[in-house]
Design a protein around this motif. Structure first.
Motif, PDB file in Angstrom:
ATOM      1  N   UNK A   9       9.068  13.925  -9.582  1.00 48.81           N
ATOM      2  CA  UNK A   9       9.858  13.385  -8.480  1.00 48.81           C
ATOM      3  C   UNK A   9       8.985  13.026  -7.282  1.00 48.81           C
ATOM      4  N   UNK A  10       7.876  13.753  -7.096  1.00 53.35           N
ATOM      5  CA  UNK A  10       6.982  13.496  -5.973  1.00 53.35           C
ATOM      6  C   UNK A  10       6.384  12.101  -6.060  1.00 53.35           C
ATOM      7  N   UNK A  11       5.984  11.687  -7.243  1.00 56.18           N
ATOM      8  CA  UNK A  11       5.408  10.347  -7.384  1.00 56.18           C
ATOM      9  C   UNK A  11       6.442   9.262  -7.074  1.00 56.18           C
ATOM     10  N   UNK A  12       7.691   9.519  -7.429  1.00 56.21           N
ATOM     11  CA  UNK A  12       8.772   8.586  -7.085  1.00 56.21           C
ATOM     12  C   UNK A  12       8.950   8.541  -5.571  1.00 56.21           C
ATOM     13  N   UNK A  13       8.917   9.704  -4.926  1.00 56.30           N
ATOM     14  CA  UNK A  13       9.049   9.783  -3.471  1.00 56.30           C
ATOM     15  C   UNK A  13       7.916   9.019  -2.791  1.00 56.30           C
ATOM     16  N   UNK A  14       6.689   9.226  -3.232  1.00 61.70           N
ATOM     17  CA  UNK A  14       5.544   8.501  -2.652  1.00 61.70           C
ATOM     18  C   UNK A  14       5.740   6.989  -2.757  1.00 61.70           C
ATOM     19  N   UNK A  15       6.073   6.528  -3.961  1.00 61.88           N
ATOM     20  CA  UNK A  15       6.253   5.085  -4.161  1.00 61.88           C
ATOM     21  C   UNK A  15       7.353   4.533  -3.275  1.00 61.88           C
ATOM     22  N   UNK A  16       8.440   5.278  -3.150  1.00 61.65           N
ATOM     23  CA  UNK A  16       9.570   4.801  -2.336  1.00 61.65           C
ATOM     24  C   UNK A  16       9.180   4.708  -0.864  1.00 61.65           C
ATOM     25  N   UNK A  17       8.459   5.701  -0.366  1.00 60.20           N
ATOM     26  CA  UNK A  17       8.050   5.646   1.037  1.00 60.20           C
ATOM     27  C   UNK A  17       7.059   4.504   1.265  1.00 60.20           C
ATOM     28  N   UNK A  19       7.074   1.693  -0.379  1.00 61.57           N
ATOM     29  CA  UNK A  19       7.933   0.502  -0.381  1.00 61.57           C
ATOM     30  C   UNK A  19       8.594   0.300   0.983  1.00 61.57           C
ATOM     31  N   UNK A  20       9.072   1.388   1.567  1.00 56.61           N
ATOM     32  CA  UNK A  20       9.741   1.309   2.876  1.00 56.61           C
ATOM     33  C   UNK A  20       8.746   0.865   3.941  1.00 56.61           C
ATOM     34  N   UNK A  21       7.552   1.444   3.925  1.00 60.24           N
ATOM     35  CA  UNK A  21       6.547   1.067   4.921  1.00 60.24           C
ATOM     36  C   UNK A  21       6.122  -0.391   4.751  1.00 60.24           C
ATOM     37  N   UNK A  22       5.951  -0.822   3.528  1.00 64.18           N
ATOM     38  CA  UNK A  22       5.572  -2.219   3.293  1.00 64.18           C
ATOM     39  C   UNK A  22       6.680  -3.150   3.788  1.00 64.18           C
ATOM     40  N   UNK A  23       7.921  -2.804   3.514  1.00 64.72           N
ATOM     41  CA  UNK A  23       9.049  -3.647   3.934  1.00 64.72           C
ATOM     42  C   UNK A  23       9.134  -3.758   5.455  1.00 64.72           C
ATOM     43  N   UNK A  24       8.851  -2.666   6.168  1.00 66.55           N
ATOM     44  CA  UNK A  24       8.970  -2.671   7.630  1.00 66.55           C
ATOM     45  C   UNK A  24       7.649  -2.987   8.327  1.00 66.55           C
ATOM     46  N   UNK A  25       6.537  -2.840   7.618  1.00 70.25           N
ATOM     47  CA  UNK A  25       5.198  -3.180   8.105  1.00 70.25           C
ATOM     48  C   UNK A  25       4.928  -2.648   9.519  1.00 70.25           C
ATOM     49  N   UNK A  26       4.935  -1.311   9.689  1.00 68.25           N
ATOM     50  CA  UNK A  26       4.784  -0.739  11.025  1.00 68.25           C
ATOM     51  C   UNK A  26       3.460  -1.049  11.711  1.00 68.25           C
ATOM     52  N   UNK A  27       2.422  -1.329  10.945  1.00 70.38           N
ATOM     53  CA  UNK A  27       1.118  -1.621  11.535  1.00 70.38           C
ATOM     54  C   UNK A  27       0.866  -3.118  11.668  1.00 70.38           C
ATOM     55  N   UNK A  28       1.690  -3.921  11.011  1.00 69.26           N
ATOM     56  CA  UNK A  28       1.464  -5.359  11.001  1.00 69.26           C
ATOM     57  C   UNK A  28       0.370  -5.776  10.025  1.00 69.26           C
ATOM     58  N   UNK A  29      -0.183  -4.812   9.296  1.00 69.17           N
ATOM     59  CA  UNK A  29      -1.300  -5.102   8.393  1.00 69.17           C
ATOM     60  C   UNK A  29      -0.868  -5.740   7.077  1.00 69.17           C
ATOM     61  N   UNK A  37      -1.763   0.331  -0.376  1.00 75.30           N
ATOM     62  CA  UNK A  37      -2.201   1.713  -0.189  1.00 75.30           C
ATOM     63  C   UNK A  37      -2.764   1.962   1.215  1.00 75.30           C
ATOM     64  N   UNK A  38      -2.612   1.002   2.091  1.00 75.01           N
ATOM     65  CA  UNK A  38      -3.137   1.090   3.461  1.00 75.01           C
ATOM     66  C   UNK A  38      -2.686   2.358   4.182  1.00 75.01           C
ATOM     67  N   UNK A  39      -1.460   2.782   3.951  1.00 77.01           N
ATOM     68  CA  UNK A  39      -0.913   3.949   4.654  1.00 77.01           C
ATOM     69  C   UNK A  39      -0.767   5.174   3.746  1.00 77.01           C
ATOM     70  N   UNK A  40      -1.531   5.254   2.668  1.00 76.18           N
ATOM     71  CA  UNK A  40      -1.386   6.387   1.747  1.00 76.18           C
ATOM     72  C   UNK A  40      -1.550   7.734   2.448  1.00 76.18           C
ATOM     73  N   UNK A  41      -2.540   7.848   3.306  1.00 75.15           N
ATOM     74  CA  UNK A  41      -2.748   9.110   4.030  1.00 75.15           C
ATOM     75  C   UNK A  41      -1.516   9.429   4.878  1.00 75.15           C
ATOM     76  N   UNK A  42      -0.986   8.405   5.534  1.00 77.82           N
ATOM     77  CA  UNK A  42       0.206   8.596   6.369  1.00 77.82           C
ATOM     78  C   UNK A  42       1.404   9.022   5.531  1.00 77.82           C
ATOM     79  N   UNK A  43       1.527   8.461   4.344  1.00 80.86           N
ATOM     80  CA  UNK A  43       2.637   8.824   3.444  1.00 80.86           C
ATOM     81  C   UNK A  43       2.581  10.312   3.121  1.00 80.86           C
ATOM     82  N   UNK A  44       1.403  10.815   2.824  1.00 77.10           N
ATOM     83  CA  UNK A  44       1.259  12.242   2.491  1.00 77.10           C
ATOM     84  C   UNK A  44       1.577  13.127   3.698  1.00 77.10           C
ATOM     85  N   UNK A  45       1.192  12.683   4.877  1.00 82.01           N
ATOM     86  CA  UNK A  45       1.508  13.443   6.093  1.00 82.01           C
ATOM     87  C   UNK A  45       3.016  13.429   6.337  1.00 82.01           C
ATOM     88  N   UNK A  46       3.631  12.268   6.187  1.00 80.17           N
ATOM     89  CA  UNK A  46       5.087  12.163   6.372  1.00 80.17           C
ATOM     90  C   UNK A  46       5.800  13.108   5.414  1.00 80.17           C
TER      91      UNK A  46
END
Length: 103
Positions: A9-17, A19-29, A37-46
Motif C-alpha cells: 500500500x505504501x508504494x501506491x501511496x507514494x505514486x498517488x502523492x 501524481x497529485x504534486x505533478x498535477x498541481x506543480x507546486x514548484x513550477x518545475x 521524481x523531482x519531489x521524491x524526498x518531499x513525498x517521503x517527508x509528507x
C-alpha cells in the motif's frame, strides 16, 4: 498493521502523492519538463508527517511546512495550493491506512 500489506500500500501511496504534486506543480518545475521524481524526498517527508494528521487542515499545514519554500520561490499562492492538494492527499492517506489494516 500487516507489514506486507503496508509495504504494498505504501508504494501506491507514494505514486498517488507524486501524481497529485505533478498535477498541481507546486514548484513550477514540472511545467518546465522536470522529471516526476523531482519531489521524491518531499513525498517521503509528507508521508512521515501524515501519521500526525487528523484531517485535511492538518494536511494543509504539512504541505506548507514541506513545500512552502518551493511554492514561494515559484511565486505560487501557497495557502490556496495547499488547500487544493490536501483533500486528495488525505484521501490517499486514508486508503493507505485502510489497505494496511485489512484482514
Amino acid at each position: 498493521m500487516d507489514p506486507k500489506k503496508a509495504a504494498s500500500a505504501y508504494s501506491v501511496l507514494e505514486r498517488r502523492i507524486v501524481e497529485i504534486l505533478v498535477a498541481h506543480d507546486p514548484s513550477g518545475l514540472f511545467a518546465l519538463g522536470a522529471p516526476h521524481d523531482e519531489h521524491d524526498r518531499d513525498v517521503h517527508i509528507i508521508i512521515s508527517k501524515l501519521r500526525r494528521a487528523a484531517g485535511t487542515s492538518d494536511v494543509e499545514i504539512i504541505l506548507e511546512e514541506v513545500l512552502g519554500g518551493w511554492m514561494n520561490s515559484a511565486g505560487k499562492p501557497t495557502s490556496q495550493l495547499c488547500a487544493a492538494m490536501a483533500p486528495d492527499i488525505w484521501e490517499a492517506w486514508q486508503y493507505f491506512r485502510n489497505a494496511s489494516n485489512r484482514p
